[in-house]
Design a protein around this motif. Structure first.
Motif, PDB file in Angstrom:
ATOM      1  N   TRP A  26       0.680  -1.063   0.040  1.00 13.10           N
ATOM      2  CA  TRP A  26       0.141   0.124  -0.016  1.00 13.10           C
ATOM      3  C   TRP A  26       1.062   1.253  -0.050  1.00 13.10           C
ATOM      4  N   GLY A  27       2.044   1.088   0.562  1.00  7.39           N
ATOM      5  CA  GLY A  27       3.042   2.402   0.496  1.00  7.39           C
ATOM      6  C   GLY A  27       3.532   2.765  -0.952  1.00  7.39           C
ATOM      7  N   VAL A  28       3.663   1.834  -1.857  1.00  9.73           N
ATOM      8  CA  VAL A  28       3.780   2.056  -3.053  1.00  9.73           C
ATOM      9  C   VAL A  28       2.777   2.828  -3.849  1.00  9.73           C
ATOM     10  N   LYS A  29       1.528   2.390  -3.567  1.00 13.62           N
ATOM     11  CA  LYS A  29       0.160   2.949  -4.085  1.00 13.62           C
ATOM     12  C   LYS A  29       0.109   4.191  -3.774  1.00 13.62           C
ATOM     13  N   ILE A  30       0.193   4.683  -2.406  1.00 12.04           N
ATOM     14  CA  ILE A  30       0.120   5.909  -1.900  1.00 12.04           C
ATOM     15  C   ILE A  30       1.198   6.792  -2.329  1.00 12.04           C
ATOM     16  N   ALA A  31       2.281   6.638  -2.447  1.00  4.61           N
ATOM     17  CA  ALA A  31       3.338   7.352  -2.913  1.00  4.61           C
ATOM     18  C   ALA A  31       2.856   7.550  -4.742  1.00  4.61           C
ATOM     19  N   ILE A  32       2.633   6.728  -5.345  1.00  6.56           N
ATOM     20  CA  ILE A  32       2.260   6.901  -6.831  1.00  6.56           C
ATOM     21  C   ILE A  32       1.044   7.649  -6.992  1.00  6.56           C
ATOM     22  N   SER A  33       0.116   7.421  -6.318  1.00  8.48           N
ATOM     23  CA  SER A  33      -1.217   8.171  -6.252  1.00  8.48           C
ATOM     24  C   SER A  33      -1.154   9.714  -5.755  1.00  8.48           C
ATOM     25  N   THR A  34      -0.042   9.857  -5.026  1.00  9.52           N
ATOM     26  CA  THR A  34       0.043  11.416  -4.475  1.00  9.52           C
ATOM     27  C   THR A  34       0.956  12.005  -5.773  1.00  9.52           C
ATOM     28  N   MET A  35       1.673  11.231  -6.377  1.00  4.65           N
ATOM     29  CA  MET A  35       2.469  12.206  -7.686  1.00  4.65           C
ATOM     30  C   MET A  35       1.192  12.124  -8.650  1.00  4.65           C
ATOM     31  N   VAL A  36       0.609  11.370  -9.022  1.00  3.11           N
ATOM     32  CA  VAL A  36      -0.613  11.661  -9.815  1.00  3.11           C
ATOM     33  C   VAL A  36      -1.526  12.880  -9.560  1.00  3.11           C
ATOM     34  N   MET A  37      -1.841  12.813  -8.411  1.00  2.00           N
ATOM     35  CA  MET A  37      -2.549  13.910  -7.937  1.00  2.00           C
ATOM     36  C   MET A  37      -1.955  15.044  -7.849  1.00  2.00           C
ATOM     37  N   TRP A  38      -0.704  15.106  -7.376  1.00  2.00           N
ATOM     38  CA  TRP A  38      -0.103  16.652  -7.409  1.00  2.00           C
ATOM     39  C   TRP A  38       0.100  16.994  -8.946  1.00  2.00           C
ATOM     40  N   ARG A  39       0.333  16.155  -9.672  1.00  2.00           N
ATOM     41  CA  ARG A  39       0.728  16.785 -11.242  1.00  2.00           C
ATOM     42  C   ARG A  39      -0.684  17.121 -12.064  1.00  2.00           C
ATOM     43  N   TRP A  40      -1.917  16.377 -11.692  1.00  2.00           N
ATOM     44  CA  TRP A  40      -3.027  16.818 -12.735  1.00  2.00           C
ATOM     45  C   TRP A  40      -3.902  17.768 -11.951  1.00  2.00           C
ATOM     46  N   MET A  41      -3.826  17.945 -10.715  1.00  2.00           N
ATOM     47  CA  MET A  41      -4.973  18.726  -9.989  1.00  2.00           C
ATOM     48  C   MET A  41      -4.833  20.132 -10.272  1.00  2.00           C
ATOM     49  N   GLY A  42      -3.764  20.657 -10.573  1.00  2.00           N
ATOM     50  CA  GLY A  42      -3.993  22.116 -11.143  1.00  2.00           C
ATOM     51  C   GLY A  42      -4.381  22.119 -12.596  1.00  2.00           C
ATOM     52  N   TYR A  43      -4.338  20.957 -13.517  1.00  2.00           N
ATOM     53  CA  TYR A  43      -4.863  21.167 -14.866  1.00  2.00           C
ATOM     54  C   TYR A  43      -6.451  21.151 -14.507  1.00  2.00           C
ATOM     55  N   ASN A  44      -6.873  20.140 -13.692  1.00  2.00           N
ATOM     56  CA  ASN A  44      -8.444  19.976 -13.541  1.00  2.00           C
ATOM     57  C   ASN A  44      -9.078  21.113 -12.915  1.00  2.00           C
ATOM     58  N   ALA A  45      -8.026  21.805 -11.772  1.00  2.00           N
ATOM     59  CA  ALA A  45      -8.501  23.115 -11.099  1.00  2.00           C
ATOM     60  C   ALA A  45      -8.801  24.250 -12.416  1.00  2.00           C
ATOM     61  N   ILE A  46      -8.032  24.327 -13.466  1.00  2.00           N
ATOM     62  CA  ILE A  46      -7.974  25.267 -14.277  1.00  2.00           C
ATOM     63  C   ILE A  46      -9.367  24.923 -15.158  1.00  2.00           C
ATOM     64  N   ILE A  47      -9.695  23.576 -15.622  1.00  2.00           N
ATOM     65  CA  ILE A  47     -10.975  23.395 -16.278  1.00  2.00           C
ATOM     66  C   ILE A  47     -12.107  23.897 -15.255  1.00  2.00           C
ATOM     67  N   PHE A  48     -12.186  23.379 -14.206  1.00  2.00           N
ATOM     68  CA  PHE A  48     -13.136  23.948 -13.092  1.00  2.00           C
ATOM     69  C   PHE A  48     -13.388  25.282 -13.227  1.00  2.00           C
ATOM     70  N   LEU A  49     -12.360  26.155 -13.019  1.00  2.00           N
ATOM     71  CA  LEU A  49     -12.238  27.210 -12.897  1.00  2.00           C
ATOM     72  C   LEU A  49     -12.877  28.042 -14.224  1.00  2.00           C
ATOM     73  N   SER A  50     -12.702  27.558 -15.382  1.00  2.00           N
ATOM     74  CA  SER A  50     -13.395  27.920 -16.664  1.00  2.00           C
ATOM     75  C   SER A  50     -14.802  27.748 -16.368  1.00  2.00           C
ATOM     76  N   GLY A  51     -15.266  26.638 -15.796  1.00  2.00           N
ATOM     77  CA  GLY A  51     -16.641  26.316 -15.810  1.00  2.00           C
ATOM     78  C   GLY A  51     -17.365  27.288 -14.811  1.00  2.00           C
ATOM     79  N   LEU A  52     -16.563  27.375 -13.615  1.00  2.00           N
ATOM     80  CA  LEU A  52     -17.189  28.551 -12.664  1.00  2.00           C
ATOM     81  C   LEU A  52     -17.347  29.924 -13.395  1.00  2.00           C
ATOM     82  N   GLN A  53     -16.467  30.414 -14.217  1.00  2.00           N
ATOM     83  CA  GLN A  53     -16.519  31.681 -14.748  1.00  2.00           C
ATOM     84  C   GLN A  53     -17.930  31.889 -15.730  1.00  2.00           C
TER      85      GLN A  53
END
Length: 318
Positions: free
Chosen positions: A171-198
């Protein structure tokens, strides 16, 4: 009579024929302008997909002749325990990296859209920076953070918690890799949501405030239903990206003695990569790629169905 017949003016061309000629010419011009996309897609998109499906029915080592084996490659792949380990790892890390990521991205988008934020442009750039950073560089940095003596275990020790084997634990490996994926793509998805909010008219929120709706009610009955197309798009793209996870586990875990990614974090793409380029079994690699394609289609349709139903229920309540 003869003079009258000879003096008759020539009849003009039928306007219908002229109309169809101009329409055909305009269509040809339009198809000419968009043809480069379809040509490139046919060469680099459609042809590889069709050839992979074709190759999945053959035994081939990329050097000798191809030998037709029918569905034997699919039987070999589905009877391999490593394939099912890679399948389960892919699904688990997709859920661990995608679901929290979408929630955090929506929260960040709401904060960036807030009138109280005085540095909107700066924060937008900072949140989007991970998306344009090299995946290998990000993975190497996170490998140091999640090492046995890394910063994460140091923080856990300061809080009196036991260290977690992020490099070797199931589970430690999966937590580490999932954290990398989350950190990398969170900002991109936030920009998409931001355009929807506006794109949501402010008059709706003002009318809701007059009717006595608080922020939570505005989020549930206004924001989420009107963000339905953006939620559907982000969920679909995130699902496809999560099922294609390759670089993070490959760099973070390295390779075992046989050249394959260790089973704690091996994904379906890692599995087919090792089958093709480590073992030389391009037929079974193609079969696993077809199975990955089917899994991607299934989970994408499932996400679209769930997102549509959630959006429909929210819209009905509003």
């Amino acid at each position: 009579m003869a003079d009258t017949a000879t003096a008759r003016p020539a009849q003009p061309a039928p306007p219908k024929r002229r109309f169809w000629t101009e329409t055909r010419r305009s269509r040809l011009t339009a198809y000419t302008f968009i043809s480069p996309f379809f040509i490139l897609f046919a060469i680099f998109g459609l042809y590889p997909i069709l050839f992979t499906i074709y190759l999945s029915f053959f035994k081939w080592d990329a050097l000798g002749p191809m030998k037709f084996v029918g569905f034997k490659n699919y039987h070999l792949v589905t009877s391999d325990p490593t394939f099912w380990v890679s399948f389960s790892n892919t699904i688990i890390m997709a859920l661990m990296g995608t679901v929290p990521q979408l929630i955090v991205a929506l929260f960040v988008a709401v904060m960036l859209n807030s009138a109280l934020n005085k540095f909107k442009n700066t924060f937008r750039i900072l949140y989007f920076m991970p998306n344009i950073t090299s995946i290998v560089a990000v993975t190497l940095v996170f490998s140091t953070m999640f090492g046995n003596n890394g910063m994460v275990n140091w923080l856990l020790g300061n809080f009196g918690l036991d260290s977690v084997p992020f490099n070797s634990g199931w589970w430690g490996v999966k937590i580490a890799i999932s954290t990398m994926v989350m950190w990398r793509w969170m900002g991109y998805n936030a920009i998409i949501f931001l355009s929807g909010l506006q794109s949501i008219p402010t008059d709706i929120y003002e009318a809701a405030k007059i009717d006595g709706a608080n922020r939570g009610q505005q989020m549930i009955y206004i924001t989420l239903p009107m963000l339905r197309p953006f939620i559907l798009f982000v969920t679909l793209i995130s699902t496809i990206g999560a099922l294609q996870l390759f670089t993070e586990p490959y760099v973070f875990l390295g390779q075992s003695g046989s050249g394959a990614t260790r089973q704690e974090g091996v994904t379906m793409v890692n599995y087919l990569y090792s089958e093709a380029f480590m073992n030389g079994f391009f037929g079974t690699a193609a079969a696993s790629a077809v199975l990955l394609l089917l899994a991607t289609i299934f989970f994408s349709l499932l996400n679209m169905l769930l997102s549509s139903r959630m959006g429909g229920e929210g819209g009905g309540k509003a």
